[in-house]
Design a protein around this motif. Structure first.
Motif, PDB file in Angstrom:
ATOM      1  N   LEU A 161      26.275  64.541  31.337  1.00 27.87           N
ATOM      2  CA  LEU A 161      26.854  63.970  32.564  1.00 27.87           C
ATOM      3  C   LEU A 161      25.794  63.288  33.420  1.00 27.87           C
ATOM      4  CD1 LEU A 161      29.401  66.724  33.700  1.00 27.87           C
ATOM      5  CD2 LEU A 161      29.892  64.532  32.625  1.00 27.87           C
ATOM      6  N   SER A 162      24.546  63.752  33.303  1.00 30.92           N
ATOM      7  CA  SER A 162      23.465  63.161  34.100  1.00 30.92           C
ATOM      8  C   SER A 162      23.190  61.714  33.702  1.00 30.92           C
ATOM      9  CB  SER A 162      22.181  63.994  33.945  1.00 30.92           C
ATOM     10  OG  SER A 162      22.369  65.301  34.444  1.00 30.92           O
ATOM     11  N   PHE A 163      23.626  61.324  32.504  1.00 29.81           N
ATOM     12  CA  PHE A 163      23.418  59.958  32.032  1.00 29.81           C
ATOM     13  C   PHE A 163      24.627  59.057  32.321  1.00 29.81           C
ATOM     14  CE2 PHE A 163      20.498  62.269  29.144  1.00 29.81           C
ATOM     15  CZ  PHE A 163      19.338  61.560  29.423  1.00 29.81           C
ATOM     16  N   THR A 164      25.701  59.633  32.847  1.00 30.62           N
ATOM     17  CA  THR A 164      26.928  58.857  33.042  1.00 30.62           C
ATOM     18  C   THR A 164      27.353  58.864  34.506  1.00 30.62           C
ATOM     19  OG1 THR A 164      28.450  60.727  32.756  1.00 30.62           O
ATOM     20  CG2 THR A 164      27.643  59.648  30.755  1.00 30.62           C
ATOM     21  N   ARG A 165      28.395  58.079  34.777  1.00 28.63           N
ATOM     22  CA  ARG A 165      28.980  58.057  36.125  1.00 28.63           C
ATOM     23  C   ARG A 165      30.085  59.094  36.276  1.00 28.63           C
ATOM     24  NH1 ARG A 165      27.682  54.330  39.561  1.00 28.63           N
ATOM     25  NH2 ARG A 165      29.609  54.714  40.737  1.00 28.63           N
ATOM     26  N   LEU A 166      30.373  59.817  35.182  1.00 33.71           N
ATOM     27  CA  LEU A 166      31.430  60.820  35.244  1.00 33.71           C
ATOM     28  C   LEU A 166      31.081  61.921  36.239  1.00 33.71           C
ATOM     29  CD1 LEU A 166      34.141  61.751  34.146  1.00 33.71           C
ATOM     30  CD2 LEU A 166      32.927  62.934  32.292  1.00 33.71           C
ATOM     31  N   ARG A 167      29.766  62.211  36.347  1.00 31.82           N
ATOM     32  CA  ARG A 167      29.347  63.241  37.307  1.00 31.82           C
ATOM     33  C   ARG A 167      29.724  62.842  38.722  1.00 31.82           C
ATOM     34  NH1 ARG A 167      25.240  63.502  40.651  1.00 31.82           N
ATOM     35  NH2 ARG A 167      24.377  61.596  39.753  1.00 31.82           N
ATOM     36  N   GLU A 168      29.441  61.566  39.105  1.00 33.47           N
ATOM     37  CA  GLU A 168      29.810  61.099  40.435  1.00 33.47           C
ATOM     38  C   GLU A 168      31.320  61.118  40.621  1.00 33.47           C
ATOM     39  OE1 GLU A 168      27.612  59.652  38.553  1.00 33.47           O
ATOM     40  OE2 GLU A 168      25.743  59.410  39.689  1.00 33.47           O
ATOM     41  N   THR A 169      32.055  60.726  39.575  1.00 29.65           N
ATOM     42  CA  THR A 169      33.523  60.721  39.658  1.00 29.65           C
ATOM     43  C   THR A 169      34.057  62.131  39.874  1.00 29.65           C
ATOM     44  OG1 THR A 169      33.618  58.816  38.168  1.00 29.65           O
ATOM     45  CG2 THR A 169      35.644  60.090  38.446  1.00 29.65           C
ATOM     46  N   LEU A 170      33.486  63.079  39.140  1.00 27.47           N
ATOM     47  CA  LEU A 170      33.926  64.461  39.269  1.00 27.47           C
ATOM     48  C   LEU A 170      33.659  64.990  40.667  1.00 27.47           C
ATOM     49  CD1 LEU A 170      35.069  66.938  37.767  1.00 27.47           C
ATOM     50  CD2 LEU A 170      32.727  67.537  37.139  1.00 27.47           C
ATOM     51  N   ILE A 171      32.464  64.710  41.180  1.00 26.44           N
ATOM     52  CA  ILE A 171      32.104  65.187  42.518  1.00 26.44           C
ATOM     53  C   ILE A 171      32.990  64.564  43.585  1.00 26.44           C
ATOM     54  CG2 ILE A 171      30.274  65.159  44.269  1.00 26.44           C
ATOM     55  CD1 ILE A 171      28.259  65.407  41.969  1.00 26.44           C
ATOM     56  N   GLN A 172      33.243  63.264  43.455  1.00 31.27           N
ATOM     57  CA  GLN A 172      34.041  62.560  44.448  1.00 31.27           C
ATOM     58  C   GLN A 172      35.519  62.934  44.386  1.00 31.27           C
ATOM     59  OE1 GLN A 172      33.163  58.443  43.651  1.00 31.27           O
ATOM     60  NE2 GLN A 172      31.032  58.611  44.336  1.00 31.27           N
ATOM     61  N   SER A 173      35.999  63.315  43.204  1.00 29.49           N
ATOM     62  CA  SER A 173      37.424  63.603  43.044  1.00 29.49           C
ATOM     63  C   SER A 173      37.819  64.955  43.624  1.00 29.49           C
ATOM     64  CB  SER A 173      37.805  63.559  41.562  1.00 29.49           C
ATOM     65  OG  SER A 173      37.189  64.617  40.849  1.00 29.49           O
ATOM     66  N   ILE A 174      36.877  65.874  43.720  1.00 29.59           N
ATOM     67  CA  ILE A 174      37.187  67.213  44.203  1.00 29.59           C
ATOM     68  C   ILE A 174      36.996  67.264  45.710  1.00 29.59           C
ATOM     69  CG2 ILE A 174      36.565  69.649  44.033  1.00 29.59           C
ATOM     70  CD1 ILE A 174      35.745  69.117  41.164  1.00 29.59           C
ATOM     71  N   PRO A 175      38.046  67.612  46.449  1.00 27.46           N
ATOM     72  CA  PRO A 175      37.996  67.563  47.917  1.00 27.46           C
ATOM     73  C   PRO A 175      36.992  68.541  48.505  1.00 27.46           C
ATOM     74  CG  PRO A 175      39.973  68.696  47.168  1.00 27.46           C
ATOM     75  CD  PRO A 175      39.337  68.106  45.949  1.00 27.46           C
ATOM     76  N   SER A 176      36.536  68.229  49.705  1.00 29.18           N
ATOM     77  CA  SER A 176      35.523  69.046  50.375  1.00 29.18           C
ATOM     78  C   SER A 176      35.988  70.479  50.587  1.00 29.18           C
ATOM     79  CB  SER A 176      35.152  68.417  51.724  1.00 29.18           C
ATOM     80  OG  SER A 176      34.577  67.148  51.540  1.00 29.18           O
ATOM     81  N   SER A 177      37.270  70.659  50.883  1.00 32.00           N
ATOM     82  CA  SER A 177      37.762  72.012  51.150  1.00 32.00           C
ATOM     83  C   SER A 177      37.588  72.919  49.939  1.00 32.00           C
ATOM     84  CB  SER A 177      39.238  71.975  51.560  1.00 32.00           C
ATOM     85  OG  SER A 177      40.030  71.374  50.554  1.00 32.00           O
ATOM     86  N   LEU A 178      37.763  72.364  48.719  1.00 27.10           N
ATOM     87  CA  LEU A 178      37.557  73.167  47.519  1.00 27.10           C
ATOM     88  C   LEU A 178      36.072  73.422  47.279  1.00 27.10           C
ATOM     89  CD1 LEU A 178      40.127  71.831  44.867  1.00 27.10           C
ATOM     90  CD2 LEU A 178      40.324  73.767  46.429  1.00 27.10           C
TER      91      LEU A 178
END
Length: 429
Positions: free
Chosen positions: A112-129
């Motif tokens: 994941l460190s080589f892809t943008r999927l990590r950023e997508t995963l982080i951004q998709s999960i709301p702050s409250s969670l």
């Protein structure tokens, strides 16, 4: 050295960086004692965890120093070690199998460190969670500290109750806890470490602690066979996901927080982010082969930044000090055997992890309840994975029925369905 780490550009000096490195090390060296203490309760040999903790911390922090060049330290994370022990106990599986889940989570993190999927995963999960997960882990490890010390005990009528203050271990824990709280309130650098040392001295004088030695040749680090097939045979996919998810959130959030404090962030971006994340991912993966739970960036790095640390030289000093600590295995083994010495650290670190609760919108019920469900379920079920699953199920469901379904990223619906299937057909207990 000044040119390699860019000390002039960062307005710092070798002396300042060394002091900052020592400061960071003193604030986090407790992990060398606490981590073996927790994982050995799951059956992992103490000396194996001891060496794995030191080597993974030295590796991750060294990579951070030389390649990312940030004053951020890496070591096995608190919370993940407690979760590791709970998985062994609740699933009835071997610790070798759980190390297999850590190894797989580390490999996925590297990819994941080589892809943008990590950023997508982080951004998709709301702050409250995110904040709910971190705070839930805080309650979880604080509860473990209370239970280890005898402050909280089993009670057939109410499940848990207040312990017996006549027990020497409980009294010693309370004394160590209050002493450390005073040091924390007075902003003493290395308060957790100093509190442990003073509590250990008190335990020694009270006859509760005995040493068979202080310094010795370091134990031989040992790579061992992980039970990777067992991970798939027992369907421990939720455990892999829990290790991965928490490590990503914890590491990313901590790195950004420390970087902002140090003035490293440039136009809202984190320089050499891939190298920094790779340091954590490699430490987790290699640590699993040596015998420790996942690694994470340490918020204690902020103590070194407050002391003037601005470059990778700070992290390099921390890495070298970790390597030096391997010569003190007899003393550390003796200290970790007395739960009253390590329990106050668990309770106080649990408090540190509650900070994110202030950022949850408690006035919006469909944001508040999923976070509350995570907070409630993690300590009561003794399972971080269960808390994450409940949060990922309730959040999209409540948004959907409240007419806000479009606000939820599609990934969350996918995770929600997966977790429902997992909890119904592949329960953790």
């Amino acid at each position: 050295m000044e040119r390699f780490f860019g000390l002039k550009e960062r307005n710092t000096t070798v002396r300042t960086e060394i002091i900052a490195g020592v400061t960071t090390f003193l604030t986090m060296v407790y992990i060398v004692v606490v981590n073996p203490s927790i994982l050995s309760s799951a059956g992992v040999p103490f000396e194996q965890v001891f060496m794995a903790t030191i080597l993974s911390a030295a590796l991750g922090t060294g990579i951070m120093a030389l390649f990312a060049k940030h004053p951020i330290a890496i070591a096995p994370g608190m919370g993940m070690n407690a979760y590791f022990a709970s998985v062994v106990a609740s699933h009835g599986v071997s610790y070798q199998m759980v190390f297999g889940t850590v190894f797989l989570a580390g490999l996925i993190f590297i990819l994941l460190s080589f892809t943008r999927l990590r950023e997508t995963l982080i951004q998709s999960i709301p702050s409250s969670l995110k904040y709910g997960i971190t705070s839930g882990i805080g309650l979880f490890i604080a509860f473990i500290g209370l239970r280890m010390s005898g402050i909280v005990v089993a009670n057939p009528a109410t499940m848990v109750g207040f312990g017996d203050l006549h027990q020497p271990a409980t009294l010693l824990t309370l004394a160590g806890l209050f002493l450390t709280l005073i040091l924390m309130a007075r902003r003493v650098n290395g308060a957790l470490f100093i509190g442990m040392v003073v509590t250990a001295v008190a335990g020694y004088l009270a006859g509760m602690l005995s040493f068979k030695g202080v310094v010795s040749v370091p134990p031989t680090p040992d790579f061992f066979d992980m039970d990777l097939p067992g991970v798939f045979q027992h369907g421990l996919y939720t455990v892999v996901f829990a290790f991965l998810l928490v490590t990503i959130f914890d590491t990313t959030g901590t790195m950004i927080g420390v970087a902002e404090q140090a003035g490293i962030m440039k136009d809202g971006t984190f320089p050499r982010a891939k190298a920094a994340l790779m340091a954590d991912a490699l430490a987790t993966t290699v640590g699993a082969t040596l015998g420790t739970s996942p690694s994470s960036a340490y918020i204690e790095s902020s103590a070194g930044v407050a002391a003037g640390g601005r470059s990778g030289l700070t992290a390099l000093v921390v890495s070298l000090l970790f390597l030096l600590s391997m010569f003190f295995s007899p003393a550390i083994s003796a200290i970790s055997s007395v739960s009253a010495i390590t329990a106050p650290v668990l309770i106080i670190v649990g408090c540190f992890m509650m900070e994110g609760l202030a950022r949850i919108d408690w006035h919006t019920f469909d944001e508040a309840f999923p976070a509350f469900a995570i907070l409630l379920s993690m300590p009561l079920t003794s399972s971080i994975a269960t808390g994450i699953a409940i949060g990922f199920i309730t959040y999209p469901l409540m948004k959907l029925v409240s007419g806000k379904g479009r606000e939820v990223h599609p990934i969350l619906y996918v995770f929600g369905v997966i977790f429902v299937i997992q909890m119904v057909y592949f329960p953790a207990h």
